[in-house]
Design a protein around this motif. Sequence first.
Motif, PDB file in Angstrom:
ATOM      1  N   LEU A 246       0.843  -1.205   0.000  1.00 25.73           N
ATOM      2  CA  LEU A 246       0.000   0.000   0.000  1.00 25.73           C
ATOM      3  C   LEU A 246       0.876   1.252   0.000  1.00 25.73           C
ATOM      4  N   GLY A 247       2.093   1.090   0.539  1.00 25.68           N
ATOM      5  CA  GLY A 247       3.039   2.210   0.546  1.00 25.68           C
ATOM      6  C   GLY A 247       3.330   2.684  -0.871  1.00 25.68           C
ATOM      7  N   ALA A 248       3.287   1.748  -1.824  1.00 24.49           N
ATOM      8  CA  ALA A 248       3.541   2.139  -3.215  1.00 24.49           C
ATOM      9  C   ALA A 248       2.407   3.024  -3.738  1.00 24.49           C
ATOM     10  N   LEU A 249       1.185   2.762  -3.256  1.00 22.64           N
ATOM     11  CA  LEU A 249       0.063   3.627  -3.648  1.00 22.64           C
ATOM     12  C   LEU A 249       0.310   5.041  -3.133  1.00 22.64           C
ATOM     13  N   VAL A 250       0.798   5.118  -1.890  1.00 22.45           N
ATOM     14  CA  VAL A 250       1.089   6.437  -1.312  1.00 22.45           C
ATOM     15  C   VAL A 250       2.203   7.124  -2.113  1.00 22.45           C
ATOM     16  N   ALA A 251       3.226   6.320  -2.472  1.00 27.42           N
ATOM     17  CA  ALA A 251       4.325   6.887  -3.259  1.00 27.42           C
ATOM     18  C   ALA A 251       3.801   7.420  -4.592  1.00 27.42           C
ATOM     19  N   ALA A 252       2.836   6.704  -5.168  1.00 33.16           N
ATOM     20  CA  ALA A 252       2.248   7.155  -6.435  1.00 33.16           C
ATOM     21  C   ALA A 252       1.506   8.474  -6.221  1.00 33.16           C
ATOM     22  N   ILE A 253       0.784   8.582  -5.099  1.00 38.91           N
ATOM     23  CA  ILE A 253       0.064   9.827  -4.790  1.00 38.91           C
ATOM     24  C   ILE A 253       1.070  10.984  -4.700  1.00 38.91           C
ATOM     25  N   GLU A 254       2.154  10.724  -3.975  1.00 39.71           N
ATOM     26  CA  GLU A 254       3.129  11.798  -3.751  1.00 39.71           C
ATOM     27  C   GLU A 254       3.938  12.132  -5.006  1.00 39.71           C
ATOM     28  N   THR A 255       4.001  11.179  -5.941  1.00 39.01           N
ATOM     29  CA  THR A 255       4.660  11.473  -7.218  1.00 39.01           C
ATOM     30  C   THR A 255       3.837  12.498  -7.994  1.00 39.01           C
ATOM     31  N   ARG A 256       2.515  12.330  -7.946  1.00 41.40           N
ATOM     32  CA  ARG A 256       1.642  13.261  -8.654  1.00 41.40           C
ATOM     33  C   ARG A 256       1.484  14.574  -7.907  1.00 41.40           C
ATOM     34  N   ALA A 257       1.497  14.496  -6.584  1.00 41.76           N
ATOM     35  CA  ALA A 257       1.292  15.710  -5.788  1.00 41.76           C
ATOM     36  C   ALA A 257       2.406  15.823  -4.750  1.00 41.76           C
ATOM     37  N   PRO A 258       3.601  16.262  -5.176  1.00 44.73           N
ATOM     38  CA  PRO A 258       4.753  16.281  -4.252  1.00 44.73           C
ATOM     39  C   PRO A 258       4.506  17.142  -3.015  1.00 44.73           C
ATOM     40  N   GLU A 259       3.577  18.114  -3.126  1.00 44.60           N
ATOM     41  CA  GLU A 259       3.326  18.971  -1.956  1.00 44.60           C
ATOM     42  C   GLU A 259       2.682  18.182  -0.809  1.00 44.60           C
ATOM     43  N   LEU A 260       2.172  16.969  -1.120  1.00 45.79           N
ATOM     44  CA  LEU A 260       1.541  16.161  -0.070  1.00 45.79           C
ATOM     45  C   LEU A 260       2.519  15.176   0.583  1.00 45.79           C
ATOM     46  N   GLU A 261       3.809  15.333   0.334  1.00 42.40           N
ATOM     47  CA  GLU A 261       4.828  14.430   0.899  1.00 42.40           C
ATOM     48  C   GLU A 261       4.625  14.259   2.413  1.00 42.40           C
ATOM     49  N   GLY A 262       4.433  13.043   2.839  1.00 41.84           N
ATOM     50  CA  GLY A 262       4.288  12.747   4.265  1.00 41.84           C
ATOM     51  C   GLY A 262       2.887  12.959   4.816  1.00 41.84           C
ATOM     52  N   HIS A 263       2.020  13.644   4.037  1.00 43.62           N
ATOM     53  CA  HIS A 263       0.671  13.964   4.518  1.00 43.62           C
ATOM     54  C   HIS A 263      -0.132  12.689   4.803  1.00 43.62           C
ATOM     55  N   SER A 264      -0.121  11.748   3.853  1.00 50.05           N
ATOM     56  CA  SER A 264      -0.919  10.518   4.009  1.00 50.05           C
ATOM     57  C   SER A 264      -0.510   9.762   5.267  1.00 50.05           C
ATOM     58  N   ALA A 265       0.798   9.629   5.477  1.00 52.36           N
ATOM     59  CA  ALA A 265       1.276   8.871   6.639  1.00 52.36           C
ATOM     60  C   ALA A 265       0.865   9.565   7.933  1.00 52.36           C
ATOM     61  N   ARG A 266       0.925  10.919   7.950  1.00 49.33           N
ATOM     62  CA  ARG A 266       0.549  11.646   9.180  1.00 49.33           C
ATOM     63  C   ARG A 266      -0.943  11.507   9.457  1.00 49.33           C
ATOM     64  N   VAL A 267      -1.762  11.633   8.407  1.00 48.36           N
ATOM     65  CA  VAL A 267      -3.219  11.508   8.599  1.00 48.36           C
ATOM     66  C   VAL A 267      -3.543  10.107   9.110  1.00 48.36           C
ATOM     67  N   SER A 268      -2.895   9.101   8.509  1.00 50.81           N
ATOM     68  CA  SER A 268      -3.149   7.718   8.910  1.00 50.81           C
ATOM     69  C   SER A 268      -2.809   7.511  10.378  1.00 50.81           C
ATOM     70  N   SER A 269      -1.632   7.997  10.766  1.00 52.11           N
ATOM     71  CA  SER A 269      -1.182   7.795  12.135  1.00 52.11           C
ATOM     72  C   SER A 269      -2.096   8.515  13.135  1.00 52.11           C
ATOM     73  N   MET A 270      -2.396   9.789  12.845  1.00 54.54           N
ATOM     74  CA  MET A 270      -3.230  10.580  13.763  1.00 54.54           C
ATOM     75  C   MET A 270      -4.649   9.989  13.845  1.00 54.54           C
ATOM     76  N   ALA A 271      -5.201   9.627  12.693  1.00 59.50           N
ATOM     77  CA  ALA A 271      -6.561   9.073  12.680  1.00 59.50           C
ATOM     78  C   ALA A 271      -6.608   7.765  13.460  1.00 59.50           C
ATOM     79  N   GLY A 272      -5.539   6.969  13.348  1.00 56.57           N
ATOM     80  CA  GLY A 272      -5.490   5.695  14.072  1.00 56.57           C
ATOM     81  C   GLY A 272      -5.515   5.919  15.578  1.00 56.57           C
ATOM     82  N   VAL A 273      -4.704   6.866  16.046  1.00 57.65           N
ATOM     83  CA  VAL A 273      -4.660   7.154  17.489  1.00 57.65           C
ATOM     84  C   VAL A 273      -6.028   7.675  17.956  1.00 57.65           C
TER      85      VAL A 273
END
Lengths: 415, 427
Positions: A246-273
Motif C-alpha cells: 500500500l506504501g507504493a500507492l502512497v508513493a504514487a500519490i506523492e509522485t503526482r502531488a509532491p506537496e503532499l509528501e508525508g501527509h498521508s502517513a501523518r493523517v493515517s497515524s493521527m486518525a489511528g490514534v
Amino acid sequence: MPESSTPFLVRYGTPIYIGVTVVLAGGLAVVCHHLYGWPTAWGALGLLAFIGALTWWLPSTSSDGLSHFTADNVVVLAAIPIVGPVGAGVVGLVMAALTRRRIPAYRRAFNMAMASSSAMVGGLAYDMAGGSFAVQELHGAVALTLHVGLPIVVADAANLLANAVLVAGVIRLSAGVPLRLQLADMLTSSGMTQFAYGIVAFVVVIMWLPGGLGWVAVLIGLAPLAGARWALLQYGEEREARERALGALVAAIETRAPELEGHSARVSSMAGVMAQELGLRPKEVADVRTAGLLHDLGTVVVAPGQEGQDHRRSAVLRGAAMLQDLPFLAGASAVMEQVAYAGPDEHAPTLAAEVVRVADDFDLLLLGEGVGASEAMERLRERPTSADGERVLAALARALRARDEAAAPGTMVTT
Amino acid sequence: MTRRHRIESLVLLLGAVTLLWSLFDAGDDLVATVGRQPGILGAFLVVITVGELFRVVMPSGRIAAPVATGAGIALALLGPVYGLAEFDVAAGVVTLVVATALGLALVLRTLLGRPAQWYLVAARTVGIAITATLMRLGDGDGRGVWVWELADRSPWVVALVMMAAAAAGLFADLVLTGLVQSERWELPATTTLRDELGEAQALTFGVLAAGPLVAFLAPVIGLLALPLGLLPMVLTYVAVRRYATNRATYRQTIAALSRLTEAAGYTPAGHASRVAERSVAIARSMGLHADQIQELEYAALLHDLGQVGLRSPIPDGATVLAAPDDQRRIASEGARIVRRTEVLDDVADLMERQTTPFRHVREWGEEVPLASRIIKVANAYDDFSHGRTDVVSVDAALERIHLGLGYEYDPEVVEALIRTNPVPGPR
C-alpha cells in the motif's frame, strides 16, 4: 481522560506493574506448592523445559498478531498433568528465561513472571475441572477424555486468559492502549488459534504417559504442526508485504502531488490514534488507518492536466472505487466513501469517517496554511459540528496531548 | 490414446492396476475384514472423503488436502499395534478403502460443481498402496514393521520407519501428479516436479508426521485417535488456506496498483494484466522457478507504473514506441515508487532492467535478468498487437518483434513467446 496521562503512572506504572506480576508469580507458586507439592518427575520437567525453550527459539510469530504459532503453549499445557502445576510454572519460567531475543532485563523478568503465572493459573483450572495428576492409571477413551482432555481445554482457556490480561495490563500502562480494547484484540485475533493449538497438549499427554512414549511424545505431537507453522509464517510475511505494498500507492500519490509528501502517513497515524481514543473496534481502527493513508488516492486516478478540475468528492469516490475490489480493503474503501459525503460544513455519516476527515483537515491546516497545532484546533472548533464531531475533536486533543507526552523525556515504553 | 494425454492415461492405468492388485491382495479376507472392522474402516472412509472436499490450491498450482492425505497415510500405517488385531488391516484393504473414499469425494466434487481430476485419485491410490505395502514387508504373515513390538523398540525408531514408508508413498504420488501437470500445462517436467516436490516442504513433512501420530494414539484411545491425531492437520488446513487466500489478495493489491495508470488514462485497459499473463506463460515454458515467476508477474503488472509521473501521456501508453530515454525514465520512476514498499526491491530491479535492449547483453555482456527480458518481449507484443487477438494483429506484432530479434529482443524469449501460442484459436 486516560489514566496514563497521570505523570506518576506514566513514569512508574510499568515498573510497578512488572513488580506486581513477579509477586503474583511467587504467590501462585506458594499456593500451588501448598496444594500439590513439589514436582516429582524432575527429569521430565527438565526435558519439557528444554523442549519448550527450543520452541521459543523457533521464529514463530509474524508481525500481524493474527498468525501466532504457539508450540510453547502445547508444552506448558502438557506439563500440567505430567509434572503438576508447580512444574508447569517452572517450565514456563525457564522457557521465558531462555528466549533468544535480545530484550532488556526488565522485559525478560516480566515475560518469565507472566509465563509462569499463566501456566500455574492453567494448572489450577485443570484441577478444578476434574483433571487427573495420575494419568497412567486412567484407561480407555472416556476416562482420558473426561479427566485429561476436557480439563486441558479448560486449562488452555484459563492460561490464555491469564496471559492476555497480564499482557494487556502492561500495554495499557506503557503504550496507553485501553485494557478492554487490547484484551478484545488479543482474544479475537491470535487467541482462537492459540486455543486450538493448546488442545494438541492432550495428544502429547496421552502418548507420554499411558502410551509410554516419554519425551518422544512431544516431538511426535508437534511434528504434524510443521506445515501449519510454515503456512502461518508465510502468511504473516506476505500479509506484511501486502500492507507495505500500500506504501507504493502512497508513493504514487506523492509522485503526482509532491506537496503532499508525508501527509498521508501523518493523517493515517493521527486518525489511528484518535480511533483508538474513541474506543473503536480493532478492525475499525485498522480501516481508519488505511482510509487515512489512501484518502488522496483519487487525485492520482485522473488524467494528466485534469488535476483539480473536478470536485473533491468525486476524486475521493474514485479512489474508494479503486480499492473496492480488494476484499481486505473493503472496510477502508467504505470509510473513504463516507468521507466523500462530508462537505466542509457537514459532518461525516459515521464516526470512523469523521475521524479521517478531521485528521485530514487538521494536517492540511498545519501543512497548507502553516498554522500551529493549537490554532488549527481552534479553527476546527469554529466549524459547526455535531455531538460525534465534538467527540472526534476531543479525541484529537487527547491524541495530540499523548503525542507530546510520548515525546517528553523520562517515559518508559514496554511492548 | 492421444499423444497429448499419454502420461495422464498411463497414471490412470497405473491406478487401475493398483486397484486390481488390491482386490487380489485383500482376496477372500476382504468381506471378513470389512465385517470385523466396520467402525474403523468406515470412520477413515468418511474422514478421507470429507477431507478431500476441503482442498487448498497452493500458489504453484499444487493441490493440497492435508486432512485427507494425513488420514490416508494413518490408515496405511496402522497394523497390529501392540499385537491388537483390531488395527490389523491388509495392504489391499487399505488401498481399496482410500481409493473408494477418493472416488466418492470426486463424485461429490463433480455434483457440487467443483473441479474433479481422476489422475489425482489414481496417483494417491498408488502412493497409499506403496506406503501400506512397505509397512507390511519383511515378515511372512504380512505384519511387517508391526512385528517389532513398540514395547521392545525405541518409539522414535518406529516413528522414523513409519515416516520413511509414508514418505515413499507420498513422493510417488507427488511425482506422478507433477508429470501429469507438466503434460497438461505443456511445461518442462523438471519445472513441475521441482515445484511439486520443492514447494512447502514443511507442509509435506507435517502431513507425513500425522500418520505416526494417529498410529501411536490408536492403541491408547481407539477410534478417538482419528479426530485427535488429525487435529494438527485441520489446523494446518486452516493455516494453509489462510496463506493461500492472503497470497491471492497480495496479488490483487499489486494488480490494483497496476490499474492506477489505466484508470488515469495513461495506458489502455487490461494492458498490464495481459503483459503479466503473457510473461508468466513464457516464463513457465522456459522453466523458471515458481518464486521467480511470482516476482516476474508482479514486475510485469507494474512495468508501466512510472507513467503516473508523466506530465503528458504517451500515445496509447505504448512504451515500446517511446524514445529509449523516456522508456528508461518511466521504468526507473516506477521502480522508485515500488522500492518505497521495502519488500519489493527485487521486483523493482526487474522493472528497471526491462527496457535494456538485448544487444547490451549480447555485445557488452551486460547482465539483464531473464525475467526482465521476458517482460520486454511480452510488453512489446501487447503494445504492437494493441491487445487484440485476431490473426492480423498477432502476425503484425510478431513481425515487428522479429525486426528487432537479437538486437532489441532476446531470441530465446521470442521463441518461447511463439511456443506459448499467441495465435488465436482453441488451445
